[in-house]
Design an enzyme around this catalytic site. Structure first.
Site, PDB file in Angstrom:
ATOM      1  N   TYR A   1       0.862  -1.186   0.000  1.00 21.86           N
ATOM      2  CA  TYR A   1       0.000   0.000   0.000  1.00 21.86           C
ATOM      3  C   TYR A   1       0.894   1.231   0.000  1.00 21.86           C
ATOM      4  O   TYR A   1       1.866   1.294   0.763  1.00 21.86           O
ATOM      5  CB  TYR A   1      -0.880   0.004   1.256  1.00 21.86           C
ATOM      6  CG  TYR A   1      -1.762   1.233   1.376  1.00 21.86           C
ATOM      7  CD1 TYR A   1      -3.046   1.241   0.852  1.00 21.86           C
ATOM      8  CD2 TYR A   1      -1.293   2.390   1.996  1.00 21.86           C
ATOM      9  CE1 TYR A   1      -3.852   2.365   0.942  1.00 21.86           C
ATOM     10  CE2 TYR A   1      -2.094   3.528   2.095  1.00 21.86           C
ATOM     11  CZ  TYR A   1      -3.370   3.505   1.562  1.00 21.86           C
ATOM     12  OH  TYR A   1      -4.162   4.632   1.649  1.00 21.86           O
TER      13      TYR A   1
ATOM     14  N   GLU B   1      -3.477   7.576  -3.964  1.00 21.66           N
ATOM     15  CA  GLU B   1      -3.392   6.281  -3.285  1.00 21.66           C
ATOM     16  C   GLU B   1      -3.187   5.162  -4.302  1.00 21.66           C
ATOM     17  O   GLU B   1      -3.930   5.062  -5.272  1.00 21.66           O
ATOM     18  CB  GLU B   1      -4.691   6.033  -2.513  1.00 21.66           C
ATOM     19  CG  GLU B   1      -4.715   4.709  -1.773  1.00 21.66           C
ATOM     20  CD  GLU B   1      -6.081   4.430  -1.164  1.00 21.66           C
ATOM     21  OE1 GLU B   1      -7.055   4.204  -1.910  1.00 21.66           O
ATOM     22  OE2 GLU B   1      -6.182   4.460   0.084  1.00 21.66           O
TER      23      GLU B   1
END
Ligand code: ADP
Ligand code: MG
Length: 396
Positions: free
Chosen positions: A116, A204
Site C-alpha cells: 500500500y 493512493e
C-alpha cells in the site's frame, strides 16, 4: 474532485510510475477495440466507478466482482457484457450501488506481493504524509484498526519537499532491497510530484505490487483533487465525470450554491456555512434529520433562491423545508422576495418554516405575511427547528 482509476493511471504514467498497459471503453464497440489491443492472454476487466472495494463487490443482478482476472479475450468480452451498464455495490457505494458506464481492460500482472502506498494531506499537521504498508491490496482501514504498527507514516515538509533519505527510509521499512529500492524511490518521487503539482489531496496506490520478475507497478490508483484549486488545472477539470456525481449537486454548482445531499428528510436553506452547520445540528437535536447542507451564500439573488427550492424539492426524501437566514450583507426583504418568487415558480408541497433575522427583518416578514405563501414564520432558530421537526413527524 475524484477521477477514475484509468485516468489516475494515465497521470501516474506521465510522472514516471509504471502501470500495466490498459484501455478504457464506454460501449460495446469500444469494448471490442480495447480488447483487441491486448494479447489473447490473461486480461483484467475493471469496472470504473468512483468507489473502491470493487474486487469484492457484487452487481445487483448477482454477478460477482467488479475486478475480474480472466484467461483470454473471449472471457474478457463475456465479463464486460456482464459489467457494462450493470449496477455494482461495494462497501463504499452504499446499498444503492453505482451504475458502471466505463470499463478498463488491462494486462494481468504476475503478483509477488501487494503493498500500500499513499500520499495524503493531513489537515492536523498541515503537511502531506506518506502512508505505506506491506499489507496492501485489502482494506487499509482494517489494517489501520487491527494492526496500526503495520502502517508507516512519514510527514513531508512543505518547504523542503520529499527528500531522498525519506524515500530510502520508506523503501527499507517495506523490506525492499537492491534495485527495488531505486524503483520505489522513483515511484514515490513521481507520486509526490504529481500530488504537489496537481493540488491533490490524496494519491493512493493500492495495491502497489512487486511482480515475479522483480518489477514494481501500480495496479490500482485513486486520486482526489482539491476542488478549490481545480480552476488552476483545466486538464484535470476535463477528467470530471458527471455520471459519478449527484445531479442535484451538479445543478447547485451551476447556480453557485454550496449544496451537499444527505439522507434525512428536512431540507435546509441557509446563508453561511457555519449557520448551515448549526441549523443541521439543531434539527438533529430535536430528533429530525437534515436532507441536505445548503449554503446560498452571502449575496444570493431571487434566481438562486428559486433554483435552491427546485433542487431541494427534486429530492423525493424531502418532507419539510427550514429556511434560516441571517440578514447581514444579504437583506431579509431580498430573501423574502426570493421565497415568494420561488413559491410562484415551484409548487412547494411540503411544510415550510421560515426564520429571518437581521437587516430589514421587519420588511422581510411583512412581504412573507402579505404574499399568501403557505408557511410558518418563526422568530428563533430553536423555535423554527422545533416546528419543522413536529410538522414533518405529523405527516410521516
Ligand atoms: P479495488 O481496490 O476497487 O477492489 P483493485 O484494482 O485494487 O480494485 O483490484 C482488486 C485486486 O485485484 C487487487 O488487489 C489485485 O489483487 C487484483 N488485480 C487488480 N489489477 C490487477 C492486474 N492488472 N493484474 C493482476 N491482478 C490484479
Ligand atoms: Mg484497490
Amino acid at each position: 474532485m475524484n477521477i477514475h482509476e484509468y485516468q489516475a493511471k494515465r497521470l501516474l504514467q506521465e510522472y514516471g510510475v509504471p502501470v500495466p498497459r490498459g484501455y478504457a471503453a464506454q460501449n460495446s464497440r469500444e469494448v471490442e477495440t480495447a480488447i483487441s489491443h491486448l494479447g489473447d492472454d490473461m486480461i483484467v476487466v475493471k469496472a470504473q466507478i468512483h468507489a473502491g472495494g470493487r474486487g469484492k463487490g457484487t452487481f445487483t443482478d448477482g454477478y460477482k466482482g467488479g475486478v475480474k482476472v480472466v484467461k483470454d479475450r473471449a472471457a474478457a468480452l463475456e465479463a464486460a457484457n456482464h459489467m457494462l451498464d450493470n449496477t455494482l455495490v461495494t462497501a463504499q457505494t452504499g446499498p444503492e450501488g453505482r451504475k458502471v458506464q466505463t470499463l478498463y481492460f488491462t494486462e494481468a500482472c504476475d503478483i509477488e506481493h501487494e503493498y500500500y502506498l499513499a500520499i495524503v494531506l493531513d489537515r492536523e499537521t498541515a503537511q502531506s504524509v506518506i502512508i505505506a504498508s506491506t499489507e496492501g491490496g485489502m482494506d487499509i482501514e482494517a489494517v489501520a484498526e487491527a494492526t496500526p504498527e503495520k502502517l508507516i507514516r512519514v510527514p513531508i515538509s512543505p518547504t523542503m519537499g520529499l527528500r531522498h533519505h525519506q524515500c530510502r527510509r520508506v523503501a527499507f521499512a517495506l523490506g525492499f532491497e537492491g534495485d527495488q529500492v531505486k524503483q520505489f524511490a522513483r515511484i514515490l518521487t513521481g507520486v509526490y510530484k504529481m500530488f504537489w503539482e496537481k493540488n491533490a489531496m490524496l494519491v493512493e496506490i493500492n495495491p502497489l505490487v512487486t511482480t515475479k520478475s522483480g518489477q514494481l507497478m501500480a495496479l490500482d490508483a485513486k486520486v482526489s483533487f482539491d476542488g478549490n484549486a481545480i480552476f488552476q488545472h483545466p486538464e484535470i477539470q476535463q477528467l470530471r465525470d458527471l455520471n459519478e456525481e449527484d445531479p442535484k449537486e451538479i445543478e447547485a454548482s451551476k447556480h453557485n450554491l454550496a449544496y451537499i445531499a444527505l439522507d434525512g428528510n428536512i431540507a435546509c436553506m441557509v446563508n453561511g456555512a457555519g449557520l448551515a452547520m448549526a441549523t443541521m445540528d439543531i434539527i438533529q437535536s430535536f430528533g429530525g434529520s437534515p436532507a441536505n447542507f445548503l449554503d446560498v451564500g452571502g449575496g444570493a439573488n431571487e434566481d438562486q433562491v428559486t433554483a435552491a427550492f427546485k433542487i431541494i424539492l427534486s429530492d423525493p426524501n424531502v418532507k419539510g423545508i427550514l429556511v434560516n437566514i441571517f440578514g447581514g450583507i444579504m437583506k431579509c426583504d431580498v430573501i423574502a422576495n426570493g421565497i415568494v418568487a420561488a413559491a410562484k415558480n415551484v409548487d412547494i408541497t411540503v411544510p415550510l418554516v421560515v426564520r429571518l433575522e437581521g437587516t430589514n427583518v421587519e420588511a422581510g416578514k411583512k412581504i412573507l405575511r402579505e404574499s399568501g405563501v403557505a408557511l410558518t414564520p418563526a422568530d428563533s432558530l430553536v423555535q423554527a427547528a422545533e416546528i419543522i421537526v413536529e410538522q414533518v413527524k405529523a405527516i410521516s
